[in-house]
Design a protein around this motif. Sequence first.
Motif, PDB file in Angstrom:
ATOM      1  N   MET A 175     -90.820 -57.251 -93.090  1.00 22.68           N
ATOM      2  CA  MET A 175     -91.852 -56.996 -93.958  1.00 22.68           C
ATOM      3  C   MET A 175     -92.872 -57.639 -92.812  1.00 22.68           C
ATOM      4  SD  MET A 175     -90.806 -56.627 -96.766  1.00 22.68           S
ATOM      5  CE  MET A 175     -89.678 -56.395 -98.288  1.00 22.68           C
ATOM      6  N   GLY A 176     -93.148 -56.690 -91.730  1.00 23.30           N
ATOM      7  CA  GLY A 176     -93.733 -56.840 -91.161  1.00 23.30           C
ATOM      8  C   GLY A 176     -93.299 -57.815 -89.327  1.00 23.30           C
ATOM      9  N   SER A 177     -92.469 -58.473 -89.505  1.00 21.13           N
ATOM     10  CA  SER A 177     -92.191 -59.517 -88.257  1.00 21.13           C
ATOM     11  C   SER A 177     -91.473 -59.195 -87.901  1.00 21.13           C
ATOM     12  CB  SER A 177     -92.055 -61.158 -89.346  1.00 21.13           C
ATOM     13  OG  SER A 177     -93.052 -61.629 -89.887  1.00 21.13           O
ATOM     14  N   THR A 178     -91.126 -59.931 -86.811  1.00 20.95           N
ATOM     15  CA  THR A 178     -89.898 -59.187 -85.742  1.00 20.95           C
ATOM     16  C   THR A 178     -88.215 -59.123 -85.722  1.00 20.95           C
ATOM     17  OG1 THR A 178     -91.437 -59.621 -83.787  1.00 20.95           O
ATOM     18  CG2 THR A 178     -89.423 -59.581 -83.479  1.00 20.95           C
ATOM     19  N   GLY A 179     -88.043 -58.273 -86.053  1.00 16.33           N
ATOM     20  CA  GLY A 179     -86.653 -58.412 -87.003  1.00 16.33           C
ATOM     21  C   GLY A 179     -85.980 -56.940 -86.111  1.00 16.33           C
ATOM     22  N   PRO A 180     -84.613 -56.944 -86.851  1.00 13.50           N
ATOM     23  CA  PRO A 180     -83.734 -56.012 -85.962  1.00 13.50           C
ATOM     24  C   PRO A 180     -84.143 -54.497 -85.469  1.00 13.50           C
ATOM     25  CG  PRO A 180     -82.559 -57.020 -87.922  1.00 13.50           C
ATOM     26  CD  PRO A 180     -84.289 -58.013 -87.614  1.00 13.50           C
ATOM     27  N   GLU A 181     -85.051 -54.377 -86.616  1.00 18.29           N
ATOM     28  CA  GLU A 181     -85.692 -52.713 -86.999  1.00 18.29           C
ATOM     29  C   GLU A 181     -86.717 -52.922 -86.181  1.00 18.29           C
ATOM     30  OE1 GLU A 181     -87.493 -50.708 -90.686  1.00 18.29           O
ATOM     31  OE2 GLU A 181     -88.227 -52.545 -90.948  1.00 18.29           O
ATOM     32  N   SER A 182     -87.405 -53.748 -85.298  1.00 22.28           N
ATOM     33  CA  SER A 182     -88.682 -53.719 -84.378  1.00 22.28           C
ATOM     34  C   SER A 182     -88.011 -53.165 -83.072  1.00 22.28           C
ATOM     35  CB  SER A 182     -88.762 -55.055 -84.045  1.00 22.28           C
ATOM     36  OG  SER A 182     -89.267 -56.218 -85.524  1.00 22.28           O
ATOM     37  N   ILE A 183     -89.272 -52.604 -82.436  1.00 26.60           N
ATOM     38  CA  ILE A 183     -89.173 -52.042 -81.093  1.00 26.60           C
ATOM     39  C   ILE A 183     -88.971 -53.317 -80.198  1.00 26.60           C
ATOM     40  CG2 ILE A 183     -89.394 -50.857 -78.726  1.00 26.60           C
ATOM     41  CD1 ILE A 183     -89.160 -49.444 -82.093  1.00 26.60           C
ATOM     42  N   ASP A 184     -87.354 -53.013 -79.575  1.00 25.32           N
ATOM     43  CA  ASP A 184     -86.684 -53.916 -78.078  1.00 25.32           C
ATOM     44  C   ASP A 184     -88.326 -53.767 -77.050  1.00 25.32           C
ATOM     45  OD1 ASP A 184     -86.002 -55.824 -75.758  1.00 25.32           O
ATOM     46  OD2 ASP A 184     -83.763 -54.889 -76.847  1.00 25.32           O
ATOM     47  N   PRO A 185     -88.412 -54.774 -76.408  1.00 25.60           N
ATOM     48  CA  PRO A 185     -89.606 -53.958 -75.418  1.00 25.60           C
ATOM     49  C   PRO A 185     -88.648 -53.472 -73.997  1.00 25.60           C
ATOM     50  CG  PRO A 185     -89.814 -56.099 -75.417  1.00 25.60           C
ATOM     51  CD  PRO A 185     -89.053 -56.003 -76.876  1.00 25.60           C
ATOM     52  N   ARG A 186     -87.637 -54.168 -73.624  1.00 21.78           N
ATOM     53  CA  ARG A 186     -86.677 -53.442 -72.820  1.00 21.78           C
ATOM     54  C   ARG A 186     -86.014 -52.219 -72.596  1.00 21.78           C
ATOM     55  NH1 ARG A 186     -83.242 -58.558 -73.066  1.00 21.78           N
ATOM     56  NH2 ARG A 186     -83.013 -57.803 -75.265  1.00 21.78           N
ATOM     57  N   THR A 187     -85.714 -52.185 -74.373  1.00 22.51           N
ATOM     58  CA  THR A 187     -85.043 -50.765 -74.343  1.00 22.51           C
ATOM     59  C   THR A 187     -86.217 -49.542 -74.563  1.00 22.51           C
ATOM     60  OG1 THR A 187     -84.308 -51.446 -76.814  1.00 22.51           O
ATOM     61  CG2 THR A 187     -83.121 -51.927 -74.944  1.00 22.51           C
ATOM     62  N   LYS A 188     -87.471 -49.910 -75.783  1.00 26.02           N
ATOM     63  CA  LYS A 188     -88.263 -49.009 -75.948  1.00 26.02           C
ATOM     64  C   LYS A 188     -87.735 -48.617 -77.441  1.00 26.02           C
ATOM     65  CE  LYS A 188     -91.441 -49.868 -73.113  1.00 26.02           C
ATOM     66  NZ  LYS A 188     -91.238 -51.302 -72.209  1.00 26.02           N
ATOM     67  N   LYS A 189     -86.565 -49.390 -77.610  1.00 26.48           N
ATOM     68  CA  LYS A 189     -85.712 -48.660 -79.053  1.00 26.48           C
ATOM     69  C   LYS A 189     -85.826 -50.204 -79.877  1.00 26.48           C
ATOM     70  CE  LYS A 189     -82.616 -45.410 -76.411  1.00 26.48           C
ATOM     71  NZ  LYS A 189     -81.768 -45.675 -76.557  1.00 26.48           N
ATOM     72  N   PRO A 190     -85.511 -49.218 -81.535  1.00 26.54           N
ATOM     73  CA  PRO A 190     -84.990 -50.467 -81.940  1.00 26.54           C
ATOM     74  C   PRO A 190     -84.200 -51.312 -82.091  1.00 26.54           C
ATOM     75  CG  PRO A 190     -85.170 -48.368 -82.933  1.00 26.54           C
ATOM     76  CD  PRO A 190     -85.527 -48.276 -82.319  1.00 26.54           C
ATOM     77  N   TYR A 191     -83.900 -52.878 -82.286  1.00 29.76           N
ATOM     78  CA  TYR A 191     -82.874 -53.764 -81.643  1.00 29.76           C
ATOM     79  C   TYR A 191     -81.304 -53.633 -82.085  1.00 29.76           C
ATOM     80  CZ  TYR A 191     -86.062 -57.955 -79.994  1.00 29.76           C
ATOM     81  OH  TYR A 191     -87.252 -58.111 -78.968  1.00 29.76           O
ATOM     82  N   ALA A 192     -81.731 -53.493 -83.678  1.00 35.71           N
ATOM     83  CA  ALA A 192     -80.464 -53.391 -84.420  1.00 35.71           C
ATOM     84  C   ALA A 192     -79.673 -54.608 -83.835  1.00 35.71           C
ATOM     85  CB  ALA A 192     -79.473 -51.459 -83.676  1.00 35.71           C
ATOM     86  N   LEU A 193     -78.155 -54.045 -83.714  1.00 32.62           N
ATOM     87  CA  LEU A 193     -77.788 -55.768 -83.563  1.00 32.62           C
ATOM     88  C   LEU A 193     -78.163 -56.397 -81.977  1.00 32.62           C
ATOM     89  CD1 LEU A 193     -74.560 -55.040 -84.596  1.00 32.62           C
ATOM     90  CD2 LEU A 193     -76.720 -55.575 -86.168  1.00 32.62           C
ATOM     91  N   ARG A 194     -78.633 -55.910 -81.147  1.00 30.43           N
ATOM     92  CA  ARG A 194     -78.908 -56.630 -80.153  1.00 30.43           C
ATOM     93  C   ARG A 194     -79.643 -57.451 -80.329  1.00 30.43           C
ATOM     94  NH1 ARG A 194     -78.641 -53.666 -75.007  1.00 30.43           N
ATOM     95  NH2 ARG A 194     -80.779 -54.590 -74.268  1.00 30.43           N
TER      96      ARG A 194
END
Lengths: 220, 407
Positions: free
Chosen positions: B133-152
């Motif tokens: 809901m706007g905070s960092t979570g699995p949906e957010s972009i991982d700055p290292r991979t530039k992709k959503p974190y998902a299970l990372r």
Amino acid sequence: MLQIIRQDLNIIARFIEPGTKVLDLGCGDGLLLDMLKRTKNVIPYGIEISEDRIIKCLEKGIPVFHGDMDKGLEDYHDKSFDYVILSQTLQAIKKPFLVINEMLRVGKKCIVSIPNFGYFGIRFNLLFKGKMPRTRYLPYNWYDTPDIHNLTIRDFYEFCRKFRIRIVKKIFLKNINGKAVSMPVWPNLFSNVGIFLNTRHQEKKGKRYFKGAEHETDDR
Amino acid sequence: MTGGKGISPCLLKKFILKNDFNQLKFHIMRKSSAGLVKTQYYTFAAPPNGMRLESGKRLGPITLAYETYGELNTDRSNAILILHALSGDAHAAGRHSSHDRKPGWWDTMIGPGKAFDTRKFFVICSNVIGGCMGSTGPESIDPRTKKPYALRFPVITISDMVQAQKHLIDHLGIKKLFSLSGGSMGGMQVLQWTLSYPDMVRSAIPIATAPYLSAQAIAFDEVGRQAIISDPNWQQGQYYHSARKPAKGLAVARMIGHITYLSEESMHKKFGRRLQNKEKFSYRFLTDFQVESYLHYQGDSFVKRFDPNSYLYITKAMDYFDISRGYRSLDHAFRNAKAKYLAISFTSDWLFPSSASREIVNALQNNYKDVSYVEIRSSYGHDSFLLESAVQTNVIKKFLDHLLREI
């Protein structure tokens, strides 16, 4: 009524050492605990069953626990309070023995005040009118009274003797023209209220009286 | 609502003459509610350091979504932090626009004259990390991979959520919170706050919560998680760029959740055995009963706003929660607590039952802490903390008012 209850609270307050931990069962709107907190700097806790009265305690900032003392005080550790108070409530409890026993377990001392059913006014009422007495202290009809275990001062003595409870101090009050005065003469006949400071008798065969006690606490 | 009283006859006439009922409705709403609000964002814990989590992993940068209502006073002493439950968000009160159909999730409790009175207090509602809901979570972009974190995305705990919120409170320049409150998982955060940062909290109001999640509640959470994980569209959590999303799994998880939020009595009253838009059974596996229709609706509407992976992470955080972890006992855990507590539970709540609240209260009492406990009679089950506002308001108001007088 209010006068004598306040007087009752004043005397209870006199029994209590400053800076102690006090648990008040059926603390109502927290009047006594508030007074003790301000004048004796005690650590107060109340147990109360009525939501409205709990809100009054919160208004005063008295820590209060929403609970039913008839269900016992099992969540409290042994001797975790210096005093456990039961003011004008013993007669309305379903299991008086259980509650007093728990009070003596949880508290180092306990203070019990009771409205005296042996008061001569009440005796006359029953004798001459032939009806269940209604007084200022016991103002209810037989069918709507919460006072299901009415007792006299002599009954309380017997109770303490039977269950080996020591009465350390006692004070009797009589209401005269709205003022509560001490009534040491024939208290069972002349006083409206008895206030007792109790402790457990120290004895080795402490378990013995529990046998009789189990009987008393049976649900019937 | 009492807000209508504040409107002047002159203004009323104006609205009626202009036939502008939408404006009128909005005006009445504004009088009694927090009014128009905006979600704000605070980003911190920049990499490479990030924020150290309980698991030992590091997360950063972290963004927290939050909203505020009312004004912070000059000595910054009137702030109350509100913490939300599993599926909640930072939008606790007011509306984002005048066209919003529904106000924030705790609008009945936060606003002018309400339990958390925005005329007296500066109320903050903070979202949690791990959410969507706007905070960092699995949906957010991982700055290292530039992709959503998902299970990372690292597994987070309630104390990680609280640690992140502490950064936000520091950022707002608040040294000590006047109070903290929240229900369910929000209540867990309240308890964690009072133990993680005892000097920053004057009072705490944990509602419908528990010192640790029961085996029964963990079991329900696990069924919910398995519903998501066994949805073939879940794809090991890598569904963000896929056309297929594990919507069915999440919907089932939400349906199970909803059963646990209600009570037998409230379900019976609300639905009974009534049929949905029909007189006879269909004799097919279609929606026959109203209760089925209700659960389908709850499941489907949840899917639109919630990320399935967030559901996995947040339920896991709740399962891990045990306030006495790392201490000898529950009594021992509360030894250094400094706040004044008011615990509230509800009679029909079987997910976070009164006995769980009483455990918290007894542990505090055994440490001679200032704690009060109220059990409110209600038939709504665990949802009571969102619905039973009248008594709750009265109790909380009296508690906070006394604290205000004490200053």
